[in-house]
Design a protein around this motif. Structure first.
Motif, PDB file in Angstrom:
ATOM      1  N   GLY A   1      41.684  41.615  35.445  1.00  0.00           N
ATOM      2  CA  GLY A   1      40.709  40.520  35.176  1.00  0.00           C
ATOM      3  C   GLY A   1      40.237  40.261  33.899  1.00  0.00           C
ATOM      4  O   GLY A   1      39.017  39.949  33.626  1.00  0.00           O
ATOM      5  N   LEU A   2      41.136  40.530  33.010  1.00  0.00           N
ATOM      6  CA  LEU A   2      40.795  40.218  31.626  1.00  0.00           C
ATOM      7  C   LEU A   2      41.201  38.791  30.990  1.00  0.00           C
ATOM      8  O   LEU A   2      42.624  38.447  31.484  1.00  0.00           O
ATOM      9  CB  LEU A   2      41.486  41.328  30.640  1.00  0.00           C
ATOM     10  N   SER A   3      40.792  38.409  30.090  1.00  0.00           N
ATOM     11  CA  SER A   3      41.260  37.109  29.312  1.00  0.00           C
ATOM     12  C   SER A   3      41.926  37.608  28.181  1.00  0.00           C
ATOM     13  O   SER A   3      41.900  39.049  27.769  1.00  0.00           O
ATOM     14  CB  SER A   3      40.058  36.296  28.851  1.00  0.00           C
TER      15      SER A   3
ATOM     16  N   GLY B   1      44.518  49.443  32.477  1.00  0.00           N
ATOM     17  CA  GLY B   1      44.827  50.267  33.574  1.00  0.00           C
ATOM     18  C   GLY B   1      46.193  50.575  34.077  1.00  0.00           C
ATOM     19  O   GLY B   1      46.423  51.139  35.005  1.00  0.00           O
ATOM     20  N   CYS B   2      47.179  50.092  33.227  1.00  0.00           N
ATOM     21  CA  CYS B   2      48.777  50.339  33.573  1.00  0.00           C
ATOM     22  C   CYS B   2      49.323  51.200  32.630  1.00  0.00           C
ATOM     23  O   CYS B   2      48.711  51.433  31.689  1.00  0.00           O
ATOM     24  CB  CYS B   2      49.428  48.873  33.110  1.00  0.00           C
TER      25      CYS B   2
ATOM     26  N   ILE C   1      53.041  42.567  30.385  1.00  0.00           N
ATOM     27  CA  ILE C   1      51.714  42.679  29.864  1.00  0.00           C
ATOM     28  C   ILE C   1      50.547  41.593  30.276  1.00  0.00           C
ATOM     29  O   ILE C   1      49.602  41.897  30.811  1.00  0.00           O
ATOM     30  CB  ILE C   1      51.871  42.437  28.233  1.00  0.00           C
ATOM     31  N   ALA C   2      51.226  40.300  30.453  1.00  0.00           N
ATOM     32  CA  ALA C   2      50.355  39.509  31.215  1.00  0.00           C
ATOM     33  C   ALA C   2      49.912  40.011  32.624  1.00  0.00           C
ATOM     34  O   ALA C   2      48.885  39.425  33.108  1.00  0.00           O
ATOM     35  CB  ALA C   2      51.269  38.130  31.192  1.00  0.00           C
ATOM     36  N   ASP C   3      51.012  40.099  33.618  1.00  0.00           N
ATOM     37  CA  ASP C   3      50.664  40.671  34.664  1.00  0.00           C
ATOM     38  C   ASP C   3      49.637  41.805  34.834  1.00  0.00           C
ATOM     39  O   ASP C   3      48.399  41.651  35.515  1.00  0.00           O
ATOM     40  CB  ASP C   3      51.770  41.121  35.556  1.00  0.00           C
ATOM     41  N   CYS C   4      49.667  42.704  33.807  1.00  0.00           N
ATOM     42  CA  CYS C   4      48.572  43.877  34.032  1.00  0.00           C
ATOM     43  C   CYS C   4      47.273  43.332  33.503  1.00  0.00           C
ATOM     44  O   CYS C   4      46.291  43.574  33.854  1.00  0.00           O
ATOM     45  CB  CYS C   4      49.068  44.844  33.063  1.00  0.00           C
ATOM     46  N   ARG C   5      47.418  42.382  32.446  1.00  0.00           N
ATOM     47  CA  ARG C   5      45.987  41.652  31.732  1.00  0.00           C
ATOM     48  C   ARG C   5      45.284  41.201  33.016  1.00  0.00           C
ATOM     49  O   ARG C   5      44.157  41.165  33.115  1.00  0.00           O
ATOM     50  CB  ARG C   5      46.368  41.100  30.711  1.00  0.00           C
ATOM     51  N   ARG C   6      45.966  39.916  33.646  1.00  0.00           N
ATOM     52  CA  ARG C   6      45.288  39.390  34.765  1.00  0.00           C
ATOM     53  C   ARG C   6      45.106  40.319  35.899  1.00  0.00           C
ATOM     54  O   ARG C   6      43.998  40.085  36.521  1.00  0.00           O
ATOM     55  CB  ARG C   6      46.426  38.407  35.382  1.00  0.00           C
TER      56      ARG C   6
END
Length: 88
Positions: free
Chosen positions: A31-33, A71-72, A23-28
């Motif tokens: 480009g999302l905080s 987008g994942c 989840i963290a990888d997809c968020r980063r």
């Protein structure tokens, strides 16, 4: 909120952490905080932090919203996370 009567087995905690890392990888990658993702999903930033650290279970509806916003694909988030104590 009711408290859990038993601690989940180690393999559950391990799988939850793996999901959190994805989840963290997809968020980063999107480009999302954590704040931006939390706003979209409708939870507090603390919840996103807990999901990413594997401290809290992610409900299916929240997982769908995370996937949509980042987008994942849901399948990519959970792919490779083996079920059961032996990973089978």
């Amino acid at each position: 909120m009711p408290t859990r009567r038993t601690t989940p087995p180690d393999w559950v905690i391990t799988r939850r952490r793996e999901l959190g890392e994805r989840i963290a990888d997809c968020r980063r990658a999107a480009g999302l905080s954590q704040d931006q993702l939390a706003d979209h999903v409708g939870v507090e930033r603390r919840s996103i932090q807990r999901y990413e650290r594997g401290e809290r279970d992610v409900g299916f509806a929240v997982l769908l919203l995370i996937a949509e916003r980042t987008g994942c694909e849901v399948a990519d988030l959970v792919r490779g996370i083996k079920a059961g104590p032996g990973g089978g």
